[in-house]
Design a protein around this motif. Sequence first.
Motif, PDB file in Angstrom:
ATOM      1  N   VAL A  34      13.536  17.897  11.850  1.00 50.56           N
ATOM      2  CA  VAL A  34      14.171  17.059  12.881  1.00 50.56           C
ATOM      3  C   VAL A  34      15.516  16.556  12.407  1.00 50.56           C
ATOM      4  CG1 VAL A  34      13.925  14.897  14.139  1.00 50.56           C
ATOM      5  CG2 VAL A  34      11.983  16.442  13.947  1.00 50.56           C
ATOM      6  N   GLY A  35      15.606  16.123  11.154  1.00 49.18           N
ATOM      7  CA  GLY A  35      16.862  15.612  10.613  1.00 49.18           C
ATOM      8  C   GLY A  35      17.171  14.213  11.100  1.00 49.18           C
ATOM      9  N   LEU A  63       4.598   8.339   8.502  1.00 49.45           N
ATOM     10  CA  LEU A  63       5.853   9.017   8.833  1.00 49.45           C
ATOM     11  C   LEU A  63       7.041   8.061   8.769  1.00 49.45           C
ATOM     12  CD1 LEU A  63       4.793  11.347  11.807  1.00 49.45           C
ATOM     13  CD2 LEU A  63       5.067  11.924   9.394  1.00 49.45           C
ATOM     14  N   VAL A  64       6.846   6.825   9.182  1.00 48.48           N
ATOM     15  CA  VAL A  64       7.938   5.841   9.083  1.00 48.48           C
ATOM     16  C   VAL A  64       8.289   5.580   7.623  1.00 48.48           C
ATOM     17  CG1 VAL A  64       8.504   3.424   9.514  1.00 48.48           C
ATOM     18  CG2 VAL A  64       7.459   4.768  11.307  1.00 48.48           C
ATOM     19  N   LYS A  69      14.872   6.987   4.553  1.00 48.95           N
ATOM     20  CA  LYS A  69      16.290   7.328   4.350  1.00 48.95           C
ATOM     21  C   LYS A  69      16.909   7.987   5.580  1.00 48.95           C
ATOM     22  CE  LYS A  69      16.434   6.006   0.015  1.00 48.95           C
ATOM     23  NZ  LYS A  69      17.316   4.899  -0.447  1.00 48.95           N
ATOM     24  N   LEU A  70      16.084   8.728   6.327  1.00 55.97           N
ATOM     25  CA  LEU A  70      16.617   9.445   7.484  1.00 55.97           C
ATOM     26  C   LEU A  70      16.769   8.538   8.704  1.00 55.97           C
ATOM     27  CD1 LEU A  70      14.562  12.765   7.200  1.00 55.97           C
ATOM     28  CD2 LEU A  70      16.936  12.380   6.518  1.00 55.97           C
ATOM     29  N   GLY A  71      15.863   7.578   8.858  1.00 52.64           N
ATOM     30  CA  GLY A  71      15.923   6.705  10.038  1.00 52.64           C
ATOM     31  C   GLY A  71      15.476   7.393  11.304  1.00 52.64           C
ATOM     32  N   SER A  72      14.529   8.312  11.205  1.00 51.52           N
ATOM     33  CA  SER A  72      14.062   9.035  12.387  1.00 51.52           C
ATOM     34  C   SER A  72      13.361   8.084  13.346  1.00 51.52           C
ATOM     35  CB  SER A  72      13.113  10.161  11.969  1.00 51.52           C
ATOM     36  OG  SER A  72      13.745  11.061  11.084  1.00 51.52           O
ATOM     37  N   ARG A  73      13.528   8.360  14.625  1.00 54.98           N
ATOM     38  CA  ARG A  73      12.901   7.542  15.678  1.00 54.98           C
ATOM     39  C   ARG A  73      11.513   8.121  15.969  1.00 54.98           C
ATOM     40  NH1 ARG A  73      17.755   8.540  19.763  1.00 54.98           N
ATOM     41  NH2 ARG A  73      17.279  10.603  18.908  1.00 54.98           N
ATOM     42  N   VAL A  96      10.256  12.074  17.040  1.00 54.78           N
ATOM     43  CA  VAL A  96       8.891  12.531  16.780  1.00 54.78           C
ATOM     44  C   VAL A  96       7.945  11.654  17.586  1.00 54.78           C
ATOM     45  CG1 VAL A  96       7.092  12.874  15.053  1.00 54.78           C
ATOM     46  CG2 VAL A  96       9.483  13.329  14.467  1.00 54.78           C
ATOM     47  N   ILE A  97       6.950  12.286  18.211  1.00 54.42           N
ATOM     48  CA  ILE A  97       5.926  11.576  18.976  1.00 54.42           C
ATOM     49  C   ILE A  97       4.578  11.832  18.330  1.00 54.42           C
ATOM     50  CG2 ILE A  97       4.676  11.477  21.166  1.00 54.42           C
ATOM     51  CD1 ILE A  97       7.215  11.905  22.637  1.00 54.42           C
TER      52      ILE A  97
END
Length: 582
Positions: A34-35, A63-64, A69-73, A96-97
Amino acid sequence: MALPLALAGQDVIGQARTGTGKTYAFGVPMLQLVGKPRKNRKKPRGLVLVPTRELALQVTEDLVLASGKLGSRILTVYGGRAYEPQIEALKSGVDVIVGTPGRLLDLIKQKHLDLGQVTMLVLDEADRMLDLGFLPDIERIIKIVPEKRQTMLFSATMPGEIVALSRRYLTRPTNVRAENVTAEAEPTTLTTQFVYRTHRMDKIEILARLLQSTGNGLTMVFCETKRACDMVSEQLRGKGFAVAAVHGDLGQGQREQALRAFRNGKINVLVATDVAARGIDIDDVTHVVNYDCPQDDKTYVHRIGRTGRAGRTGVAVTFIEWTELTRWKVINNALGLSFAEPVETYSSSPHLYTDLDIPEGTKGVLPRASRSRAGLEAEEIEDLGETGRTRSRDRADRRGRSEREERRERPARTRERRRTRGGRLQDADTAADPVEQQAAPTAEASDSDDRATAEPAAGRRSRRGANGAALSDALAEIGPAVSESDAPPTVATTYEDAADDIEADDIEADDIEADDDAIAEPLPARRPEPERIIPPSPFVVVFKSPDLATDDDDLAPSAAAERIQHQQQRRRSNRSQPRRTR
């Protein structure tokens, strides 16, 4: 072993024992694919399907933590919560869901969720999803996701349905196992297991002593039904333990409140159904108790897998009743255990204290000096805008207790007693009462010696006399009056009969005294009593069938007469026949 294959974009089937870190096996490759989040990208690119709400929350936390470091939602989507916060998060954009199939399909149907850009699909605890009946929903979601994607399937066990599902929707998958073939369902060796044959009425006492063993930390107790969970938690709470229940009848806020209190150490006993037996990773769980026998070997493996995780040691205790012995033997043979004949155990058995390291003299009630836990009430319940039921036995009991306390605080109701005369309410102006106008000359006509007694009777008519008059009026409407000879000998008898119809609350002590004085006085001439209605005798013939026979009819002969007549006819015929001669 799965990380290089997943990072290379291959489909993977991961199989490992519970507690070995399967979440990071698919979480790290998904976050890498995802990045970093982008403003112009709002549709999700990663989708994780899980069977239960608790597992969805746990996967999201992992996952959080991995995407720090990435800060993915990352968004958690499951039922039991309000739709609005999830819809707002989808509008603002997610990467990501993690969710359950039911709520995902609801959001897709409402056009709030678009899975057209998903490039990685993960099925976590796939065997459990099949057990819960999610296979049709999973197939619908897989058909919505683009065909060009990477699919990974992770499970602790690999039944035939999972193999068929992988062949149908995975492209040349690589099967990765973190154990040998024979240990597919073998429980972890770091968990010490005990199996006892117990009586149903003694299991709660054994459990209460087990919770006081040396080195006991957090304990999970698994029951078969929701009602059993409520019963066990209620009894343990009455014995002084800090306990909470988790099952399907609780609202999502209550379930999360119980799990948070258990993780934070505010309670040390969590009673749950198999809804918490999959994927729930809580540190410091030292004991797992199978209060009810598991249904199969897979359920047993996942239950005792809540302890002894990530290199830690644990204790698993299983209670087997006499009626569950056959089922346990099947589980024992499937797992290759050495408990085919569990030892008969009671709460006073010496080997129970020795096996579980329970101090001598331990009773079934936790001492007050040891009650140091804050309890479930110390953990605040979060308002999630729940859409489901919030029913539970504990809440019903608390609500019932509060209602009873409210009822005790209410002032006692005072009953206003209303006096009646002859079936009519007594007004302040009693002069207009025809019964009292009739009783007034009675007092004047009495003797002078008894005037003191007659005046109260005239001023306040006795209740028995009033009700007797009312009864006379009612009987007069029913039938005609009878002669004086048929009337009752004394009016007092009529009063006694009428007194049976008077309510006990309308009789007072002063009225009874006045009645005795009034009866002693000679009563005025009254009109003759009406005829009493006497029911007919029950022996009276109500209907008699008519006799249709006439004098000319012949009576039918009896069976004996017919037999005699037939014998006589035979004798006559024999006599009439000639005898044979040689």
